[in-house]
Every structure is written in C-alpha cells, then in structure tokens.
Design a protein around this motif. Structure first.
Motif, PDB file in Angstrom:
ATOM      1  N   ILE A  84      62.099 -14.592  29.860  1.00  0.00           N
ATOM      2  CA  ILE A  84      62.827 -13.340  30.085  1.00  0.00           C
ATOM      3  C   ILE A  84      61.786 -12.231  30.163  1.00  0.00           C
ATOM      4  N   ASP A  85      61.619 -11.653  31.344  1.00  0.00           N
ATOM      5  CA  ASP A  85      60.650 -10.581  31.554  1.00  0.00           C
ATOM      6  C   ASP A  85      61.277  -9.201  31.439  1.00  0.00           C
ATOM      7  N   ILE A  86      62.556  -9.122  31.792  1.00  0.00           N
ATOM      8  CA  ILE A  86      63.222  -7.825  31.930  1.00  0.00           C
ATOM      9  C   ILE A  86      64.571  -7.877  31.223  1.00  0.00           C
ATOM     10  N   LEU A  87      64.892  -6.815  30.502  1.00  0.00           N
ATOM     11  CA  LEU A  87      66.220  -6.651  29.922  1.00  0.00           C
ATOM     12  C   LEU A  87      66.758  -5.297  30.333  1.00  0.00           C
ATOM     13  N   VAL A  88      67.898  -5.295  30.995  1.00  0.00           N
ATOM     14  CA  VAL A  88      68.590  -4.057  31.350  1.00  0.00           C
ATOM     15  C   VAL A  88      69.920  -4.046  30.607  1.00  0.00           C
ATOM     16  N   CYS A  89      70.068  -3.149  29.664  1.00  0.00           N
ATOM     17  CA  CYS A  89      71.294  -3.049  28.871  1.00  0.00           C
ATOM     18  C   CYS A  89      72.195  -1.976  29.480  1.00  0.00           C
ATOM     19  N   SER A  90      73.177  -2.427  30.271  1.00  0.00           N
ATOM     20  CA  SER A  90      74.067  -1.469  30.922  1.00  0.00           C
ATOM     21  C   SER A  90      75.528  -1.668  30.538  1.00  0.00           C
ATOM     22  N   ALA A  91      75.810  -2.628  29.637  1.00  0.00           N
ATOM     23  CA  ALA A  91      77.191  -2.816  29.190  1.00  0.00           C
ATOM     24  C   ALA A  91      77.633  -1.600  28.376  1.00  0.00           C
ATOM     25  N   GLY A  92      78.851  -1.123  28.625  1.00  0.00           N
ATOM     26  CA  GLY A  92      79.335   0.023  27.863  1.00  0.00           C
ATOM     27  C   GLY A  92      80.781   0.347  28.157  1.00  0.00           C
ATOM     28  N   ILE A  93      81.407   1.063  27.225  1.00  0.00           N
ATOM     29  CA  ILE A  93      82.772   1.548  27.399  1.00  0.00           C
ATOM     30  C   ILE A  93      82.830   3.016  27.000  1.00  0.00           C
ATOM     31  N   THR A  94      83.885   3.698  27.426  1.00  0.00           N
ATOM     32  CA  THR A  94      83.996   5.134  27.140  1.00  0.00           C
ATOM     33  C   THR A  94      84.721   5.421  25.839  1.00  0.00           C
ATOM     34  N   GLY A  95      85.715   4.615  25.494  1.00  0.00           N
ATOM     35  CA  GLY A  95      86.533   4.918  24.328  1.00  0.00           C
ATOM     36  C   GLY A  95      87.585   5.964  24.636  1.00  0.00           C
ATOM     37  N   ALA A  96      88.285   6.395  23.600  1.00  0.00           N
ATOM     38  CA  ALA A  96      89.367   7.373  23.757  1.00  0.00           C
ATOM     39  C   ALA A  96      88.823   8.722  24.219  1.00  0.00           C
ATOM     40  N   THR A  97      89.674   9.504  24.875  1.00  0.00           N
ATOM     41  CA  THR A  97      89.321  10.860  25.307  1.00  0.00           C
ATOM     42  C   THR A  97      90.223  11.830  24.554  1.00  0.00           C
ATOM     43  N   VAL A 100      87.990  14.994  17.956  1.00  0.00           N
ATOM     44  CA  VAL A 100      87.530  14.194  16.822  1.00  0.00           C
ATOM     45  C   VAL A 100      88.636  13.961  15.805  1.00  0.00           C
ATOM     46  N   HIS A 101      89.422  15.004  15.494  1.00  0.00           N
ATOM     47  CA  HIS A 101      90.421  14.850  14.438  1.00  0.00           C
ATOM     48  C   HIS A 101      91.587  13.952  14.846  1.00  0.00           C
ATOM     49  N   GLU A 102      91.642  13.591  16.136  1.00  0.00           N
ATOM     50  CA  GLU A 102      92.673  12.668  16.608  1.00  0.00           C
ATOM     51  C   GLU A 102      92.096  11.322  17.032  1.00  0.00           C
ATOM     52  N   PHE A 103      90.799  11.141  16.846  1.00  0.00           N
ATOM     53  CA  PHE A 103      90.141   9.958  17.401  1.00  0.00           C
ATOM     54  C   PHE A 103      90.564   8.698  16.637  1.00  0.00           C
ATOM     55  N   PRO A 104      91.084   7.686  17.340  1.00  0.00           N
ATOM     56  CA  PRO A 104      91.500   6.452  16.672  1.00  0.00           C
ATOM     57  C   PRO A 104      90.299   5.706  16.086  1.00  0.00           C
ATOM     58  N   LEU A 105      90.435   5.245  14.879  1.00  0.00           N
ATOM     59  CA  LEU A 105      89.331   4.553  14.218  1.00  0.00           C
ATOM     60  C   LEU A 105      88.928   3.287  14.960  1.00  0.00           C
ATOM     61  N   ASP A 106      89.911   2.553  15.478  1.00  0.00           N
ATOM     62  CA  ASP A 106      89.560   1.308  16.171  1.00  0.00           C
ATOM     63  C   ASP A 106      88.781   1.586  17.442  1.00  0.00           C
ATOM     64  N   ALA A 145      75.510  12.442  28.143  1.00  0.00           N
ATOM     65  CA  ALA A 145      76.328  12.719  26.960  1.00  0.00           C
ATOM     66  C   ALA A 145      75.530  12.506  25.687  1.00  0.00           C
ATOM     67  N   GLY A 146      74.526  11.638  25.728  1.00  0.00           N
ATOM     68  CA  GLY A 146      73.674  11.417  24.575  1.00  0.00           C
ATOM     69  C   GLY A 146      72.715  12.562  24.324  1.00  0.00           C
ATOM     70  N   LYS A 147      72.469  13.383  25.322  1.00  0.00           N
ATOM     71  CA  LYS A 147      71.627  14.565  25.172  1.00  0.00           C
ATOM     72  C   LYS A 147      72.439  15.809  24.844  1.00  0.00           C
ATOM     73  N   GLU A 148      73.571  15.997  25.539  1.00  0.00           N
ATOM     74  CA  GLU A 148      74.333  17.234  25.426  1.00  0.00           C
ATOM     75  C   GLU A 148      75.625  17.099  24.635  1.00  0.00           C
ATOM     76  N   GLY A 149      76.213  15.883  24.627  1.00  0.00           N
ATOM     77  CA  GLY A 149      77.534  15.717  24.038  1.00  0.00           C
ATOM     78  C   GLY A 149      78.613  16.199  24.987  1.00  0.00           C
ATOM     79  N   ASN A 150      79.630  15.394  25.190  1.00  0.00           N
ATOM     80  CA  ASN A 150      80.785  15.804  25.990  1.00  0.00           C
ATOM     81  C   ASN A 150      81.973  16.003  25.064  1.00  0.00           C
ATOM     82  N   PRO A 151      82.686  17.117  25.190  1.00  0.00           N
ATOM     83  CA  PRO A 151      83.858  17.321  24.347  1.00  0.00           C
ATOM     84  C   PRO A 151      84.905  16.245  24.598  1.00  0.00           C
ATOM     85  N   ASN A 152      85.610  15.876  23.550  1.00  0.00           N
ATOM     86  CA  ASN A 152      86.653  14.847  23.606  1.00  0.00           C
ATOM     87  C   ASN A 152      86.095  13.466  23.920  1.00  0.00           C
ATOM     88  N   ALA A 153      84.790  13.298  23.724  1.00  0.00           N
ATOM     89  CA  ALA A 153      84.140  11.993  23.927  1.00  0.00           C
ATOM     90  C   ALA A 153      83.102  11.794  22.825  1.00  0.00           C
TER      91      ALA A 153
END
Length: 249
Positions: A84-97, A100-106, A145-153
């Motif tokens: 294995i020479d290369i690893l590209v980690c691109s798997a991801g999901i967005t989650g609820a929109t 924070v105070h309404e964000f489902p724990l699951d 979003a990891g640099k700036e943060g998106n509201p509701n995310a």
C-alpha cells in the motif's frame, strides 16, 4: 480531465469512500495514470459498479468506523495488491443540519465515528505497511468547515477540524521516514453527499465562495493526485486548499 501518463505506475492506492463522488474521481485518475486501486466503501452495489468500471479494482465492503474491519481490510488489501503506497481517506457524512442545542446525539456520534475515528483507524492500519517499505502518501480529506465552521453543522465542522489537527500530528511523526501526510480542505463541490443536506444549507455554502459557484469533484481529485504522487516530496503535515477563494490560509 488531464492525465499524467505513468505518474502512478507501480503504485498501489487505498481509497475510502471510493465507490462514488470524490473517491471514485480519484480512483479513476490513479488507474488512468498507471496505478492500482483498492476501493473501501460501505455500499456493496456502488462498489460492484465502480470495480467493474475500473477494470476489476480490489474492493473491501466495510464501515470505516469498525476498527477491526479496517485492520482486516488493510491486511487483505496489502496481500491483494502486494503493498500500500497511497491512502486517500475520503469517506464521510454530513450528519444533521440543526443548531447545537437540537443536535441528535446519535447523529453526532455517527459523524465523529466515520469522519474522524474512521479516518484514524484507516491511517493506524495502513501506516505500518508504508513504513515497512519506506514510502507512503496519505491524503486526508477535511473541509473548509474544519477551518471556519458552518452554522447548523457542528458535528461535521468539529470532525473536519479534527482531521486537520490529526494530520498535522501524523505528518510530523512520519517526517523523515518517507511517508508524507497532508489534508485537503475543499469548499462544497457537486457530490452525492449534498443529498444529505437541505437546499438552504447548500446555498449558504455556495454564497461563501468568492468564485460564486460550487466546486467540481475533478478539481479536488486533481489536487489529491498531486498530493498522492512522488512530486509532493517536501510538504507534509499541511493543508491544501480547493475552496474557490473561501479559505486562503
């Protein structure tokens, strides 16, 4: 799509989330440029279609949040491809929109489990194979979003900020050992993941991009392929930007 003939000749790549979207775009380029690929993805139907398109790529149907499954996949892939020479980690999901105070724990737990914990499991399982050969390229897909943060995310933003911090640590650990690790911070681009978001959230993210449009998966794939190549030889523990001018730092 520009192709650099033979750039990945003799190289073997693992791509998580590789059966669709950005992961598949990267896989297509690596194969076109002479490399072999293993697609790791949760969706068996998409895996079958992608593998056939790519001429019989090695596939592993797994959930990256399952650490033991990731370890097994790394061993099986190394046996199938020889290394294995290369690893590209691109798997991801967005989650609820939602706020924070309404964000489902699951939903919070699932986003962190896939986007951050799963990425850690993949790196943890693949790095030993790279160190054994004295060569490797790791590309961890983060987000603006990891640099700036998106509201509701909040979960997505937190997970992607974690990816950046993790990659900085990993890259410095591996510096001088022939293994390079960097992160990519794309702005929103056309991708199946957008189906997980309400149109209002997509429009908000489009409005933040100075170029006035969403990105294209091929634009980020081109950057990833540079990051995954031998040409990227003196930059590690860093972030590369494909954000249309949104995050220039």
């Amino acid at each position: 799509m520009s192709v650099f003939e033979g750039r990945f000749a003799g190289r073997a790549a693992v791509i998580t989330g590789g059966a669709s979207g950005l992961g598949l775009a990267v896989a297509r380029r690596i194969v076109a440029e002479g490399g072999s690929v293993a697609l790791w993805d949760l969706n068996p139907d998409q895996l079958a279609v992608a593998a056939e398109e790519l001429g019989g790529a090695h596939v592993e149907q797994l959930d990256v949040s399952d650490a033991e499954a990731v370890t097994r996949a790394a061993e099986a892939t190394a046996a199938a491809l020889g290394k294995i020479d290369i690893l590209v980690c691109s798997a991801g999901i967005t989650g609820a929109t939602v706020p924070v105070h309404e964000f489902p724990l699951d939903s919070w737990r699932r986003v962190i489990d896939i986007n951050l914990n799963g990425l850690f499991y993949c790196c943890r399982s693949v790095v030993p194979h790279m160190l054994a050969k004295g060569y490797g390229r790791i590309v961890n897909v983060s987000s603006v979003a990891g640099k700036e943060g998106n509201p509701n995310a909040s979960a997505y933003s937190a997970s992607k900020a974690g990816v950046i911090g993790f990659t900085k640590s990993l890259g410095k650990e591996l510096a001088g050992k022939g293994v390079i690790a960097n992160a990519l911070t794309p702005a929103t681009f056309e991708s199946p993941i957008l189906a997980q978001l309400p149109p209002s959230q997509v429009e908000y993210m489009r409005s933040k991009i100075p170029m006035g449009r969403l990105g294209d998966a091929h634009e980020s794939a081109a950057m990833i392929c540079f990051m995954a190549s031998e040409e990227c030889s003196f930059t590690t523990a860093s972030t590369f930007d494909t954000s249309g001018g949104r995050t220039t730092y």
